[in-house]
Design an enzyme around this catalytic site. Structure first.
Site, PDB file in Angstrom:
ATOM      1  N   ASP A  96       0.973  -1.162  -0.221  1.00  0.00           N
ATOM      2  CA  ASP A  96       0.096   0.111   0.155  1.00  0.00           C
ATOM      3  C   ASP A  96       1.141   1.213  -0.188  1.00  0.00           C
ATOM      4  OD1 ASP A  96      -3.325   0.468   1.454  1.00  0.00           O
ATOM      5  OD2 ASP A  96      -2.031   2.154   0.855  1.00  0.00           O
ATOM      6  N   GLY A 117      -4.783   4.776   3.130  1.00  0.00           N
ATOM      7  CA  GLY A 117      -4.909   3.602   3.715  1.00  0.00           C
ATOM      8  C   GLY A 117      -4.298   4.072   4.936  1.00  0.00           C
ATOM      9  N   ALA A 168      -6.775   1.337  -5.533  1.00  0.00           N
ATOM     10  CA  ALA A 168      -7.113   2.058  -6.225  1.00  0.00           C
ATOM     11  C   ALA A 168      -7.252   3.524  -6.727  1.00  0.00           C
ATOM     12  CB  ALA A 168      -8.742   1.686  -6.779  1.00  0.00           C
ATOM     13  N   THR A 210     -16.302  -3.440  -9.403  1.00  0.00           N
ATOM     14  CA  THR A 210     -17.736  -2.216  -8.760  1.00  0.00           C
ATOM     15  C   THR A 210     -19.203  -2.309  -8.881  1.00  0.00           C
ATOM     16  OG1 THR A 210     -18.491  -0.337  -8.021  1.00  0.00           O
ATOM     17  CG2 THR A 210     -17.069  -0.048  -9.676  1.00  0.00           C
ATOM     18  N   TYR A 230     -14.138   6.874 -12.915  1.00  0.00           N
ATOM     19  CA  TYR A 230     -13.769   5.903 -11.720  1.00  0.00           C
ATOM     20  C   TYR A 230     -14.128   4.945 -12.100  1.00  0.00           C
ATOM     21  CZ  TYR A 230     -14.684   3.258  -8.335  1.00  0.00           C
ATOM     22  OH  TYR A 230     -14.929   2.634  -7.795  1.00  0.00           O
ATOM     23  N   LYS A 240     -12.298   1.509 -13.940  1.00  0.00           N
ATOM     24  CA  LYS A 240     -12.252   0.281 -13.335  1.00  0.00           C
ATOM     25  C   LYS A 240     -13.277  -1.202 -13.977  1.00  0.00           C
ATOM     26  CE  LYS A 240     -11.696   0.637  -9.091  1.00  0.00           C
ATOM     27  NZ  LYS A 240     -11.129  -1.008  -7.733  1.00  0.00           N
ATOM     28  N   ARG A 268     -27.190  14.490  -6.612  1.00  0.00           N
ATOM     29  CA  ARG A 268     -25.971  15.277  -6.970  1.00  0.00           C
ATOM     30  C   ARG A 268     -25.765  14.475  -8.443  1.00  0.00           C
ATOM     31  NH1 ARG A 268     -21.389  11.074  -3.042  1.00  0.00           N
ATOM     32  NH2 ARG A 268     -23.426   9.350  -3.459  1.00  0.00           N
ATOM     33  N   ASP A 284     -26.276  10.234 -10.081  1.00  0.00           N
ATOM     34  CA  ASP A 284     -26.255   8.944  -8.707  1.00  0.00           C
ATOM     35  C   ASP A 284     -27.627   8.323  -9.534  1.00  0.00           C
ATOM     36  OD1 ASP A 284     -24.816   8.933  -6.288  1.00  0.00           O
ATOM     37  OD2 ASP A 284     -25.775  10.568  -5.656  1.00  0.00           O
TER      38      ASP A 284
HETATM   39  N1  UDP Z   1     -26.197  10.875  -0.435  1.00  0.00           N
HETATM   40  C1  UDP Z   1     -26.645  11.371  -0.252  1.00  0.00           C
HETATM   41  N2  UDP Z   1     -26.287  13.041   0.346  1.00  0.00           N
HETATM   42  C2  UDP Z   1     -24.631  12.752   1.559  1.00  0.00           C
HETATM   43  C3  UDP Z   1     -24.194  11.650   0.610  1.00  0.00           C
HETATM   44  C4  UDP Z   1     -24.805  10.720  -0.230  1.00  0.00           C
HETATM   45  O1  UDP Z   1     -27.706  11.594  -0.260  1.00  0.00           O
HETATM   46  O2  UDP Z   1     -24.234  13.302   2.243  1.00  0.00           O
HETATM   47  C5  UDP Z   1     -26.963   9.680  -1.264  1.00  0.00           C
HETATM   48  C6  UDP Z   1     -26.262   9.210  -2.562  1.00  0.00           C
HETATM   49  O3  UDP Z   1     -26.692  10.420  -3.566  1.00  0.00           O
HETATM   50  C7  UDP Z   1     -26.981   8.241  -3.114  1.00  0.00           C
HETATM   51  C8  UDP Z   1     -27.184   7.300  -1.732  1.00  0.00           C
HETATM   52  O4  UDP Z   1     -26.498   8.408  -0.463  1.00  0.00           O
HETATM   53  O5  UDP Z   1     -27.539   8.054  -3.485  1.00  0.00           O
HETATM   54  C9  UDP Z   1     -25.170   6.500  -1.151  1.00  0.00           C
HETATM   55  O6  UDP Z   1     -23.956   7.083  -1.659  1.00  0.00           O
HETATM   56  P1  UDP Z   1     -22.809   7.081  -1.451  1.00  0.00           P
HETATM   57  O7  UDP Z   1     -22.087   7.956  -2.079  1.00  0.00           O
HETATM   58  O8  UDP Z   1     -22.681   6.545   0.355  1.00  0.00           O
HETATM   59  O9  UDP Z   1     -22.458   5.299  -2.387  1.00  0.00           O
HETATM   60  P2  UDP Z   1     -22.359   5.456  -2.758  1.00  0.00           P
HETATM   61  O10 UDP Z   1     -23.462   4.455  -4.584  1.00  0.00           O
HETATM   62  O11 UDP Z   1     -22.598   6.422  -4.425  1.00  0.00           O
HETATM   63  O12 UDP Z   1     -21.505   4.944  -3.803  1.00  0.00           O
END
Ligand code: UDP
Length: 336
Positions: free
Chosen positions: A31, A36, A74, A116, A140, A144, A280, A283
């Site tokens: 690592d 880490g 990663a 992922t 990202y 992957k 966001r 998503d």
């Molecule tokens: N999320 C949220 N508020 C935050 C962070 C994440 O509402 O401050 C939501 C995000 O939009 C997603 C879910 O929580 O729908 C999971 O997000 P996370 O970043 O934990 O994991 P991801 O699925 O993006 O890998």
């Protein structure tokens, strides 16, 4: 088996490493410690190095006598990958190329790769099996998927067995409370909600309530890191130099953002300040695994099937280490 674990000091890599050691495997963490933490390693030896350093990797693989590699190292911050694709492709694609060349030089014939569910991208299905079309939407996730193809091509050309593990949302902490999730900056929902409960953050933002889901917030499949770890062990034990496999790892149950906040309030006994904001970007509304193949082919069964139980382990960790591995132990170190 002797297993070298790249990213072995990270959140998921270290959980796999500790589990493998407990189950009798010999482990070595490799690592660069950018993300880490040495204290996360908890078993075996740590070699501090970058996966881009092919010579150090080759020497380490040879000297350790590795039978297999588990590749976790990663860059994982999705938002950052949009701003800095050079860093993400460099680390994830360039770094894996270096690792594959080191494995060839050291004649290591078994590999497990941390992929992922983000490689499925915007594909909308209730439960996603391994044949779900891949359509990644972030640099990202695209990095992957590129690595998945690179591993397939190397395995075909140079003879190597591999298993690709596409996992859903890694969550929770070791039940001892000694090992858990700490990212800087933190972007994941469960640690963010729990840091809000601890008063380290003022408010949790809910990213959108207008998704086509029952409560309007995004749904994810939160799988406990120790269940992820056991899936990795079962997969590496089943990987021979001829294997070409792929498994999804998830519980098969979906939780919305609202469900997560409610469960965190229940576990902590605290009211968590929240605010609804814009979506966001990028998503997908829903990502839930169909783990049938993992269960039927490898005999995997998750130990954590209740989101409250998973969150309880994370809460124990956050209370004990509110500032992560390197921070002051504010709660347990209180005099007296
Ligand atoms: N999320 C949220 N508020 C935050 C962070 C994440 O509402 O401050 C939501 C995000 O939009 C997603 C879910 O929580 O729908 C999971 O997000 P996370 O970043 O934990 O994991 P991801 O699925 O993006 O890998």
């Amino acid at each position: 088996m002797k297993i070298l674990i790249t990213g072995g000091a990270g959140y998921v890599g270290s959980a796999a490493l500790r589990h493998l050691a407990k189950e009798g495997h010999e482990v070595l963490a490799y690592d660069n410690l950018v993300e880490g933490h040495p204290k996360a390693v908890g078993a075996g030896r740590l070699v501090v190095g970058d996966i881009a350093d092919t010579d150090l990797l080759t020497d380490t693989l040879k000297e350790f006598g590795a039978d297999a590699v588990m590749h976790f190292a990663a860059a994982t911050n999705v938002g950052e990958s949009v701003e800095r694709p050079d860093y993400h492709y460099g680390n994830n694609v360039g770094g894996t190329l270096s690792l594959l060349n080191a494995m060839r030089a050291a004649e290591v014939k078994r590999m497990l790769f941390s992929s992922t569910c983000a490689t499925y991208g915007m594909t909308v299905r209730d439960e996603m099996d391994e044949d779900t079309p891949q359509d990644p939407f972030s640099p990202y996730a695209r990095s992957k998927l590129t690595v998945e193809w690179m591993i397939r091509d190397f395995a075909h050309a140079y003879g190597m067995g591999f298993t690709l593990l596409r996992y859903f949302n890694a969550s929770g902490a070791d039940p001892s409370g000694e090992f858990g999730e700490y990212h800087d900056p933190e972007t994941h929902i469960i640690p963010l909600v729990l840091e809000t409960a601890l008063g380290k953050r003022e408010i949790i933002k809910i990213f959108g309530t207008d998704y086509p889901t029952p409560d309007g917030t995004c749904i994810r499949d939160y799988v406990h890191i120790n269940d992820l770890a056991s899936a990795h062990r079962l997969a590496i034990e089943a990987t021979t130099p001829d294997t070409a496999e792929v498994f999804n790892i998830g519980t098969g149950q979906g939780q919305s953002v609202m469900d997560i906040i409610t469960a965190c309030e229940k576990v902590t006994g605290l009211k968590i300040p929240q605010e609804i904001t814009e979506r966001r970007p990028g998503d997908p509304p829903m990502l839930v695994a169909d783990p049938t193949k993992l269960k039927s082919q490898l005999g995997w069964e998750p130990q954590y099937t209740s989101i409250e139980d998973t969150i309880a382990t994370a809460w124990a960790w956050h209370q004990k280490y509110p500032d992560g591995y390197e921070g002051p132990r504010r709660i347990t170190d209180t005099p007296g």
